[in-house]
Scaffold this active site. Structure first.
Site, PDB file in Angstrom:
ATOM      1  N   ASN A  38     -12.721   4.343  -1.595  1.00 38.69           N
ATOM      2  CA  ASN A  38     -11.899   3.147  -1.435  1.00 38.69           C
ATOM      3  C   ASN A  38     -12.559   2.338  -0.321  1.00 38.69           C
ATOM      4  O   ASN A  38     -12.346   2.617   0.865  1.00 38.69           O
ATOM      5  CB  ASN A  38     -10.457   3.490  -1.074  1.00 38.69           C
ATOM      6  N   ASP A  54     -25.832  -1.241  -1.758  1.00 36.45           N
ATOM      7  CA  ASP A  54     -27.204  -0.729  -1.786  1.00 36.45           C
ATOM      8  C   ASP A  54     -27.227   0.781  -1.550  1.00 36.45           C
ATOM      9  O   ASP A  54     -27.986   1.514  -2.200  1.00 36.45           O
ATOM     10  CB  ASP A  54     -28.063  -1.433  -0.730  1.00 36.45           C
ATOM     11  N   TYR A  83       0.801  -1.236   0.000  1.00 41.62           N
ATOM     12  CA  TYR A  83       0.000   0.000   0.000  1.00 41.62           C
ATOM     13  C   TYR A  83       0.832   1.284   0.000  1.00 41.62           C
ATOM     14  O   TYR A  83       0.270   2.375  -0.064  1.00 41.62           O
ATOM     15  CB  TYR A  83      -0.957  -0.014   1.202  1.00 41.62           C
ATOM     16  N   HIS A 101     -15.338  -6.050  -0.861  1.00 44.33           N
ATOM     17  CA  HIS A 101     -15.471  -7.466  -1.222  1.00 44.33           C
ATOM     18  C   HIS A 101     -16.603  -8.161  -0.481  1.00 44.33           C
ATOM     19  O   HIS A 101     -16.924  -9.309  -0.788  1.00 44.33           O
ATOM     20  CB  HIS A 101     -14.154  -8.201  -0.908  1.00 44.33           C
ATOM     21  N   HIS A 161      -8.641   2.041  -5.524  1.00 43.06           N
ATOM     22  CA  HIS A 161      -7.814   1.144  -4.696  1.00 43.06           C
ATOM     23  C   HIS A 161      -6.352   1.503  -4.894  1.00 43.06           C
ATOM     24  O   HIS A 161      -5.918   1.774  -6.033  1.00 43.06           O
ATOM     25  CB  HIS A 161      -8.011  -0.318  -5.097  1.00 43.06           C
ATOM     26  N   LEU A 162      -5.589   1.438  -3.822  1.00 42.34           N
ATOM     27  CA  LEU A 162      -4.153   1.692  -3.907  1.00 42.34           C
ATOM     28  C   LEU A 162      -3.460   0.579  -4.681  1.00 42.34           C
ATOM     29  O   LEU A 162      -2.641   0.819  -5.571  1.00 42.34           O
ATOM     30  CB  LEU A 162      -3.564   1.781  -2.496  1.00 42.34           C
ATOM     31  N   SER A 163      -3.780  -0.655  -4.298  1.00 40.92           N
ATOM     32  CA  SER A 163      -3.209  -1.815  -4.988  1.00 40.92           C
ATOM     33  C   SER A 163      -4.100  -2.170  -6.180  1.00 40.92           C
ATOM     34  O   SER A 163      -5.124  -1.512  -6.410  1.00 40.92           O
ATOM     35  CB  SER A 163      -3.129  -3.000  -4.021  1.00 40.92           C
TER      36      SER A 163
HETATM   37  C1  DQA Z   1      -7.598  -1.975  -1.007  1.00 40.53           C
HETATM   38  C2  DQA Z   1      -7.633  -3.396  -1.578  1.00 40.53           C
HETATM   39  C3  DQA Z   1      -8.534  -4.281  -0.733  1.00 40.53           C
HETATM   40  O1  DQA Z   1      -8.557  -5.598  -1.264  1.00 40.53           O
HETATM   41  C4  DQA Z   1      -8.042  -4.347   0.691  1.00 40.53           C
HETATM   42  O2  DQA Z   1      -8.948  -5.081   1.484  1.00 40.53           O
HETATM   43  C5  DQA Z   1      -7.763  -3.018   1.278  1.00 40.53           C
HETATM   44  C6  DQA Z   1      -7.178  -1.969   0.457  1.00 40.53           C
HETATM   45  C7  DQA Z   1      -6.605  -1.090  -1.775  1.00 40.53           C
HETATM   46  O3  DQA Z   1      -6.692   0.123  -1.622  1.00 40.53           O
HETATM   47  O4  DQA Z   1      -5.738  -1.592  -2.491  1.00 40.53           O
HETATM   48  O5  DQA Z   1      -7.948  -2.802   2.483  1.00 40.53           O
HETATM   49  O6  DQA Z   1      -8.871  -1.391  -1.138  1.00 40.53           O
END
Ligand code: DQA
Length: 145
Positions: free
Chosen positions: A75, A88, A24, A81, A101-103
């Site tokens: 984010n 909703d 991250y 997930h 998402h960072l990753s």
């Molecule tokens: C995340 C990716 C998610 O899978 C993970 O649960 C996170 C960070 C990301 O920013 O890459 O907490 O949302």
């Protein structure tokens, strides 16, 4: 004055900088807030920047954005997930939603490969570290009325 972009971050993102930095990055959420504010400012926009570890709190903020915001960057972290309730809430919005998402979750474990949030998102930015937030804010600036 136009309404702000709501930039919402989910669980464990308060620990950015120390949490799995190899995935991250080393920038803190406060660093990211500064970047987002600057990027929004370039487009004459303001942001509301919030983080919570609690699903219900995130849902309350999404509902607030329904009337008070011009777009949402979210984010959802792990809740992306798992949370049908967050999906909703996002589906009640008539404003653009940019998932961030960072990753790059699509390149990680199977359970990260899809998110409920994507079903309500206009678009998705992932895999660029803190820059994902900046790009997501820029996209939101372009989409917002
Ligand atoms: C995340 C990716 C998610 O899978 C993970 O649960 C996170 C960070 C990301 O920013 O890459 O907490 O949302």
């Amino acid at each position: 004055m136009s309404k702000p972009i709501y930039v919402l971050s989910g669980p464990n993102l308060n620990l950015l900088g120390v949490r799995e930095p190899e995935i991250y990055g080393r920038q803190t959420l406060e660093d990211i807030r500064v970047l987002c504010e600057a990027r929004a400012g370039q487009f004459g926009r303001t942001i509301v920047f919030r983080q919570s570890n609690h699903e219900g709190q995130l849902i309350d903020w999404v509902q607030e954005a329904r009337t008070e915001g011009c777009a949402v960057v979210i984010n959802p972290a792990g809740y992306g997930h798992t949370s049908v309730a967050l999906l909703d809430a996002l589906k009640t919005l008539a404003i653009p939603v940019v998932e961030c998402h960072l990753s790059n979750p699509a390149a990680r474990e199977d359970f990260r490969r899809s998110t409920y949030v994507s079903l309500a998102a206009t678009g998705l930015v992932s895999g660029f570290g803190a820059k994902s937030y900046e790009l997501a804010v820029e996209a939101a600036c372009g989409l917002a009325a």
